[in-house]
Design a protein around this motif. Structure first.
Motif, PDB file in Angstrom:
ATOM      1  N   GLU A  55      -3.239 -27.510  -3.304  1.00 64.10           N
ATOM      2  CA  GLU A  55      -3.074 -26.264  -4.043  1.00 64.10           C
ATOM      3  C   GLU A  55      -4.428 -25.599  -4.231  1.00 64.10           C
ATOM      4  O   GLU A  55      -5.384 -26.213  -4.707  1.00 64.10           O
ATOM      5  CB  GLU A  55      -2.418 -26.522  -5.397  1.00 64.10           C
ATOM      6  CG  GLU A  55      -2.080 -25.247  -6.151  1.00 64.10           C
ATOM      7  CD  GLU A  55      -1.282 -25.515  -7.408  1.00 64.10           C
ATOM      8  OE1 GLU A  55      -0.038 -25.529  -7.332  1.00 64.10           O
ATOM      9  OE2 GLU A  55      -1.917 -25.733  -8.457  1.00 64.10           O
ATOM     10  N   GLY A  56      -4.502 -24.338  -3.865  1.00 60.91           N
ATOM     11  CA  GLY A  56      -5.744 -23.590  -4.008  1.00 60.91           C
ATOM     12  C   GLY A  56      -5.528 -22.151  -3.600  1.00 60.91           C
ATOM     13  O   GLY A  56      -4.592 -21.826  -2.863  1.00 60.91           O
ATOM     14  N   VAL A  57      -6.380 -21.267  -4.095  1.00 63.28           N
ATOM     15  CA  VAL A  57      -6.267 -19.853  -3.757  1.00 63.28           C
ATOM     16  C   VAL A  57      -6.545 -19.663  -2.269  1.00 63.28           C
ATOM     17  O   VAL A  57      -7.155 -20.529  -1.623  1.00 63.28           O
ATOM     18  CB  VAL A  57      -7.237 -19.001  -4.605  1.00 63.28           C
ATOM     19  CG1 VAL A  57      -6.911 -19.142  -6.083  1.00 63.28           C
ATOM     20  CG2 VAL A  57      -8.688 -19.403  -4.340  1.00 63.28           C
ATOM     21  N   PRO A  58      -6.130 -18.540  -1.691  1.00 62.38           N
ATOM     22  CA  PRO A  58      -6.401 -18.312  -0.267  1.00 62.38           C
ATOM     23  C   PRO A  58      -7.903 -18.295   0.020  1.00 62.38           C
ATOM     24  O   PRO A  58      -8.700 -17.818  -0.786  1.00 62.38           O
ATOM     25  CB  PRO A  58      -5.772 -16.931  -0.011  1.00 62.38           C
ATOM     26  CG  PRO A  58      -4.746 -16.768  -1.071  1.00 62.38           C
ATOM     27  CD  PRO A  58      -5.297 -17.472  -2.273  1.00 62.38           C
ATOM     28  N   GLU A 120       1.892 -22.880   3.022  1.00 62.61           N
ATOM     29  CA  GLU A 120       2.612 -22.083   2.020  1.00 62.61           C
ATOM     30  C   GLU A 120       4.082 -22.503   1.941  1.00 62.61           C
ATOM     31  O   GLU A 120       4.996 -21.711   2.102  1.00 62.61           O
ATOM     32  CB  GLU A 120       2.479 -20.593   2.326  1.00 62.61           C
ATOM     33  CG  GLU A 120       1.051 -20.079   2.223  1.00 62.61           C
ATOM     34  CD  GLU A 120       0.953 -18.568   2.325  1.00 62.61           C
ATOM     35  OE1 GLU A 120       0.723 -17.931   1.286  1.00 62.61           O
ATOM     36  OE2 GLU A 120       1.098 -18.036   3.429  1.00 62.61           O
ATOM     37  N   ASN A 161      -0.101 -21.601  -2.853  1.00 66.19           N
ATOM     38  CA  ASN A 161      -1.019 -20.709  -3.543  1.00 66.19           C
ATOM     39  C   ASN A 161      -0.641 -20.690  -5.024  1.00 66.19           C
ATOM     40  O   ASN A 161       0.494 -20.350  -5.367  1.00 66.19           O
ATOM     41  CB  ASN A 161      -0.898 -19.307  -2.923  1.00 66.19           C
ATOM     42  CG  ASN A 161      -1.823 -18.293  -3.553  1.00 66.19           C
ATOM     43  OD1 ASN A 161      -2.411 -18.537  -4.603  1.00 66.19           O
ATOM     44  ND2 ASN A 161      -1.957 -17.148  -2.935  1.00 66.19           N
ATOM     45  N   VAL A 163      -1.594 -18.722  -7.486  1.00 70.54           N
ATOM     46  CA  VAL A 163      -1.721 -17.475  -8.243  1.00 70.54           C
ATOM     47  C   VAL A 163      -0.774 -16.387  -7.769  1.00 70.54           C
ATOM     48  O   VAL A 163      -0.683 -15.340  -8.397  1.00 70.54           O
ATOM     49  CB  VAL A 163      -3.173 -16.936  -8.160  1.00 70.54           C
ATOM     50  CG1 VAL A 163      -4.134 -17.909  -8.825  1.00 70.54           C
ATOM     51  CG2 VAL A 163      -3.591 -16.663  -6.733  1.00 70.54           C
ATOM     52  N   GLU A 164      -0.045 -16.617  -6.686  1.00 69.78           N
ATOM     53  CA  GLU A 164       0.817 -15.576  -6.146  1.00 69.78           C
ATOM     54  C   GLU A 164       2.250 -16.078  -6.159  1.00 69.78           C
ATOM     55  O   GLU A 164       2.654 -16.875  -5.309  1.00 69.78           O
ATOM     56  CB  GLU A 164       0.384 -15.248  -4.702  1.00 69.78           C
ATOM     57  CG  GLU A 164       0.982 -13.959  -4.179  1.00 69.78           C
ATOM     58  CD  GLU A 164       0.413 -13.611  -2.805  1.00 69.78           C
ATOM     59  OE1 GLU A 164       0.825 -12.588  -2.275  1.00 69.78           O
ATOM     60  OE2 GLU A 164      -0.415 -14.367  -2.288  1.00 69.78           O
ATOM     61  N   TYR A 165       3.046 -15.623  -7.135  1.00 69.20           N
ATOM     62  CA  TYR A 165       4.378 -16.170  -7.320  1.00 69.20           C
ATOM     63  C   TYR A 165       5.487 -15.251  -6.808  1.00 69.20           C
ATOM     64  O   TYR A 165       6.620 -15.689  -6.659  1.00 69.20           O
ATOM     65  CB  TYR A 165       4.620 -16.465  -8.804  1.00 69.20           C
ATOM     66  CG  TYR A 165       3.744 -17.569  -9.327  1.00 69.20           C
ATOM     67  CD1 TYR A 165       3.945 -18.885  -8.917  1.00 69.20           C
ATOM     68  CD2 TYR A 165       2.699 -17.312 -10.203  1.00 69.20           C
ATOM     69  CE1 TYR A 165       3.133 -19.919  -9.365  1.00 69.20           C
ATOM     70  CE2 TYR A 165       1.880 -18.339 -10.670  1.00 69.20           C
ATOM     71  CZ  TYR A 165       2.109 -19.636 -10.246  1.00 69.20           C
ATOM     72  OH  TYR A 165       1.300 -20.644 -10.695  1.00 69.20           O
ATOM     73  N   THR A 184      -6.041 -30.381  -5.925  1.00 73.04           N
ATOM     74  CA  THR A 184      -6.433 -29.001  -6.183  1.00 73.04           C
ATOM     75  C   THR A 184      -7.735 -28.714  -5.428  1.00 73.04           C
ATOM     76  O   THR A 184      -8.693 -29.489  -5.532  1.00 73.04           O
ATOM     77  CB  THR A 184      -6.607 -28.737  -7.682  1.00 73.04           C
ATOM     78  OG1 THR A 184      -7.564 -29.662  -8.212  1.00 73.04           O
ATOM     79  CG2 THR A 184      -5.292 -28.912  -8.419  1.00 73.04           C
ATOM     80  N   LEU A 187     -12.650 -23.364  -5.893  1.00 76.49           N
ATOM     81  CA  LEU A 187     -13.610 -22.456  -5.265  1.00 76.49           C
ATOM     82  C   LEU A 187     -14.960 -23.173  -5.158  1.00 76.49           C
ATOM     83  O   LEU A 187     -15.318 -23.975  -6.027  1.00 76.49           O
ATOM     84  CB  LEU A 187     -13.755 -21.183  -6.089  1.00 76.49           C
ATOM     85  CG  LEU A 187     -12.561 -20.219  -6.049  1.00 76.49           C
ATOM     86  CD1 LEU A 187     -12.668 -19.184  -7.156  1.00 76.49           C
ATOM     87  CD2 LEU A 187     -12.480 -19.526  -4.692  1.00 76.49           C
TER      88      LEU A 187
END
Length: 329
Positions: A55-58, A120, A161, A163-165, A184, A187
């Motif tokens: 799990e992590g931001v793009p 994803e 991701n 943060v993008e639900y 996780t 950054l």
């Protein structure tokens, strides 16, 4: 050991296997900067025959990390981009009619590989998500009533991701529980990010890992020898009781609606054994359990809505439990 030889050339004894797996970090660092905990987690999952949720931001190199691991282990890898229109047969494979023979033949899907990158995974509907359940648990795929075994080793590394639900389908608890670890991917620090940009400025191409100098440093024989050694790692009754006490404490936490199941307790014991062996010991100590508690348990508990509103996180609950459960001496 010559790391450029093929799988048949890899030694299969436990000592060489440990050295080879430790060398993974140096190889993967040629492509991925500053993600040692994630690399270690993936190796632990391979030793335990488990699966990993990343799990992590793009843009934090989740996909690159898995590809680099596959290259350093000389494993076959395939990538599936999970989308809302993806069908189960697009993952598992299907029967295809051959006009020349007038018969149906099985066309394997991308799941028939050593390391499957499910990109994803929360962007595809539950029906397609569940197509991975049998593969992850039974290490086989059943098509038209016929079970078909998957290659060995087999690991699913799924990304999502945080943060993008919008347009996503959260994984149900039953499927989350099938993942051995949830890692996780943070950054990078300022220093690491400067290092990343410097590499790109010097011509690093993330699509060409061979050009980056990544070469195989271990093979399936090393993994098998390592797994056999992990299985012999001693666990005292006190350590077993410590693992059980931690998991039982999650079931009694006022911040949680769902605690860790016995399957989660078994997973924590397995990952602690793998970590103990990787660090050079043939027995488990409490620090091994603590080191793997967060990635092994954080996705197996469910917060109460009121606790979530107060800023409580799964990690903070587990850390509080680790601070209060008596440690065996």
């Amino acid at each position: 050991m010559d790391p450029t030889t093929d799988n048949a050339g890899y030694a299969g004894d436990a000592g060489t296997a440990r050295s080879s797996l430790e060398a993974l970090r140096a190889e993967i660092a040629k492509a991925v900067v500053g993600q040692d905990p994630a690399v270690t987690g993936l190796v632990v999952a391979l030793l335990c025959r488990g699966h990993v949720l990343l799990e992590g931001v793009p843009g934090v190199a989740k996909t690159l990390l898995v590809r680099a691991l596959a290259s350093a282990l000389e494993l076959d890898t395939k990538r599936v981009q999970f989308t809302p229109d993806l069908m189960p047969s697009d993952v598992t494979g299907s029967l295809v009619f051959d006009a020349r023979s007038a018969e149906f033949s099985f066309q394997p899907g991308p799941v028939f590989t050593n390391l499957l990158l499910a990109d994803e995974i929360n962007r595809t509907p539950p029906k397609t998500q569940s197509s991975l359940l049998e593969a992850m648990e039974e290490r086989q795929v059943t098509v038209d009533g016929t079970p078909r075994p998957l290659p060995e080793p087999f690991l699913v590394a799924a990304t999502q991701n945080p943060v993008e639900y919008e347009g996503t389908y959260p994984l149900p608890e039953a499927q989350l529980d099938r993942f051995l670890l949830k890692l996780t991917i943070p950054l990078p620090s300022r220093e690491d990010e400067i290092n990343v940009l410097t590499r790109h400025a010097e011509g690093f191409n993330p699509r060409d890992l061979r050009a980056a100098g990544i070469r195989p440093v271990a093979g399936p024989a090393d993994l098998e020898a390592a797994r056999n050694a992990v299985a012999k790692t001693a666990v005292s009754p006190e350590i077993t009781g410590y693992v059980v006490d931690i998991c039982r404490a999650t079931r009694e936490s006022p911040s949680l609606t769902l605690g860790v199941s016995p399957r989660g307790a078994t997973a924590l014991l397995a990952t602690a054994r793998a970590w103990a062996w990787l660090t050079g010991r043939d027995y488990v100590i409490p620090d091994d359990v603590k080191a793997l508690a967060l990635p092994t348990l954080r996705h197996r508990i469910q917060l109460r809505p009121e606790a979530e509103m107060e800023g409580v996180t799964a990690d903070s609950v587990i850390n509080a439990i680790l601070a209060h459960v008596p440690v065996p001496r």
